[in-house]
Design an enzyme around this catalytic site. Structure first.
Site, PDB file in Angstrom:
ATOM      1  N   GLN A  73      38.370  43.360  41.579  1.00  0.00           N
ATOM      2  CA  GLN A  73      38.739  42.293  42.515  1.00  0.00           C
ATOM      3  C   GLN A  73      38.832  40.943  41.799  1.00  0.00           C
ATOM      4  O   GLN A  73      38.528  39.901  42.378  1.00  0.00           O
ATOM      5  CB  GLN A  73      37.743  42.231  43.666  1.00  0.00           C
ATOM      6  CG  GLN A  73      37.945  43.338  44.699  1.00  0.00           C
ATOM      7  CD  GLN A  73      39.279  43.215  45.424  1.00  0.00           C
ATOM      8  OE1 GLN A  73      39.784  42.122  45.662  1.00  0.00           O
ATOM      9  NE2 GLN A  73      39.882  44.350  45.760  1.00  0.00           N
ATOM     10  N   SER A  74      39.263  40.946  40.551  1.00  0.00           N
ATOM     11  CA  SER A  74      39.327  39.715  39.763  1.00  0.00           C
ATOM     12  C   SER A  74      40.323  38.701  40.342  1.00  0.00           C
ATOM     13  O   SER A  74      41.508  39.005  40.525  1.00  0.00           O
ATOM     14  CB  SER A  74      39.740  40.070  38.332  1.00  0.00           C
ATOM     15  OG  SER A  74      40.119  38.903  37.627  1.00  0.00           O
ATOM     16  N   ASN A  75      39.839  37.500  40.595  1.00  0.00           N
ATOM     17  CA  ASN A  75      40.724  36.407  41.023  1.00  0.00           C
ATOM     18  C   ASN A  75      41.566  35.916  39.854  1.00  0.00           C
ATOM     19  O   ASN A  75      42.698  35.480  40.018  1.00  0.00           O
ATOM     20  CB  ASN A  75      39.885  35.236  41.547  1.00  0.00           C
ATOM     21  CG  ASN A  75      39.029  35.635  42.727  1.00  0.00           C
ATOM     22  OD1 ASN A  75      39.545  36.090  43.743  1.00  0.00           O
ATOM     23  ND2 ASN A  75      37.719  35.491  42.587  1.00  0.00           N
ATOM     24  N   CYS A 107      42.712  37.769  37.400  1.00  0.00           N
ATOM     25  CA  CYS A 107      43.837  38.689  37.186  1.00  0.00           C
ATOM     26  C   CYS A 107      44.933  38.450  38.222  1.00  0.00           C
ATOM     27  O   CYS A 107      46.119  38.445  37.891  1.00  0.00           O
ATOM     28  CB  CYS A 107      43.346  40.137  37.228  1.00  0.00           C
ATOM     29  SG  CYS A 107      42.401  40.571  35.741  1.00  0.00           S
ATOM     30  N   ALA A 155      37.413  42.373  36.610  1.00  0.00           N
ATOM     31  CA  ALA A 155      36.892  43.358  37.555  1.00  0.00           C
ATOM     32  C   ALA A 155      38.016  43.769  38.505  1.00  0.00           C
ATOM     33  O   ALA A 155      39.065  43.125  38.555  1.00  0.00           O
ATOM     34  CB  ALA A 155      35.738  42.743  38.340  1.00  0.00           C
TER      35      ALA A 155
END
Ligand SMILES: *Cc1c(COP(=O)(O)O)cnc(C)c1O
Length: 330
Positions: free
Chosen positions: A79-81, A83, A77
């Site tokens: 706001q992916s942690n 990534c 997403a």
């Protein structure tokens, strides 16, 4: 088989600082009038603001390096942690990083997305596809350019990633020594954390309940996520050469806190985030740990635990996305 050594054969990248601390949330326990609540601080793994993906990436990127890859590709997403931690690991190890993020480029760039950019990741916007549906095209293009790409699955949740949490479960036992806990609560979303902790619990014959708080609504039907966790735990068991076979009923899921869906902050998450900040000075996140803590608080408030019990909340990280939810969390 020496149970603490089951992971030793796998190549591993050193990405964080372990063991992460365990703290006692005395003020929260007192405020709620409930059991003693411990917290495992995986928000402090140390990789560019930390989080549970650091543990998974250690094994996944260890494999990528062993295979001689020079580029990593993953998805998530906006706001992916996962990534953000992938981008940091890649920067640390001199790998090129490509992120496929759901949605479109927003006007306001902050939280994890800001960090992805600072960490030098190449970002591909994939609209409604936030789970890596478009990875094959990106990989083909990279190969055409002569790169050696390595694909990291959504959330880092394959058998290698889950090994990070087999290792975490062993770390927990070593830290607790003979302190007994009755329950471990954590946010469960792509399943790797859950699958890894299940294996560690079995291998170590630990007696606590492993309660995954489901974060994503199943698109298909009730048991879809349980099926996914079971399958992943069994694949991890095979990878480690163990003969443990799980069935769906071995997966303990709390699915009563899905609210309005993934990434939608409701009153329960808002309450949990504010309460932890004010009583303990600890920052939860809007998508995962806020929701998982809301489930734990609810159980305490409904008298679901005895005061003499001791429970552990696994803080899986995510606070960098607080900034992109500024208007929702307060
Ligand atoms: C990814 C993530 C989780 C969920 O872990 P899974 O292994 O994907 O189930 C929980 N909390 C945070 C902060 C995360 O980033």
């Amino acid at each position: 088989m020496e149970k603490h050594n089951i992971l030793n054969k796998l190549p591993k990248a050193e990405l964080g600082f372990f063991p992460t601390p365990i703290v006692t949330l005395k003020n929260l326990s007192r405020h709620l009038g409930g059991p003693e609540i411990l917290m495992k601080r995986d928000d402090l793994t140390g990789l560019a603001l930390g989080g549970n993906k650091t543990r998974k990436l250690a094994f996944i990127i260890g494999d990528a390096l062993q295979k001689g890859c020079d580029t990593v590709v993953t998805a998530g997403a906006q706001q992916s942690n996962h990534c953000r931690q992938t981008a940091a690991a890649a920067a640390q190890l001199g790998l090129e990083c490509h992120l496929l993020l759901g949605g479109t480029l927003p006007n306001d760039i902050n939280g994890n997305l800001l960090l992805d950019q600072l960490l030098g990741a190449h970002i591909h916007w994939t609209n409604q596809n936030r789970k890596g549906e478009d990875i094959p095209q990106v990989v083909a293009a990279l190969k055409n350019q002569g790169k050696k790409p390595y694909v990291i699955p959504y959330g880092g949740s394959n058998a290698l990633g889950a090994c990070g949490f087999v290792s975490a479960g062993i770390e927990l036992e070593t830290q607790l020594k003979n302190i007994e806990i009755s329950d471990v609560f954590f946010a469960s979303s792509s399943g790797g954390t859950h699958a890894g902790l299940m294996l560690a619990k079995t291998v170590l014959d630990a007696q606590y309940n492993l309660v995954g708080v489901q974060i994503d609504k199943d698109e298909d039907h009730d048991s879809a996520f349980k099926t996914q966790v079971t399958k992943l735990a069994n694949e991890t068991s095979v990878l480690l050469g163990m003969d443990i076979v799980y069935k769906q009923s071995d997966v303990l899921l709390e699915d009563g806190f899905l609210g309005e869906g993934y990434g939608v902050v409701g009153a329960a998450e808002q309450y949990a985030i504010n309460l932890l900040a004010r009583t303990e000075g600890i920052l939860l996140d809007p998508v995962y740990t806020g929701r998982a803590m809301a489930a734990l608080i609810d159980k305490v408030q409904k008298g679901g635990f005895d005061k003499s019990q001791r429970v552990l909340f696994w803080h899986t990280g995510g606070a960098p996305s607080l900034f992109s939810y500024a208007s929702k969390v307060q």
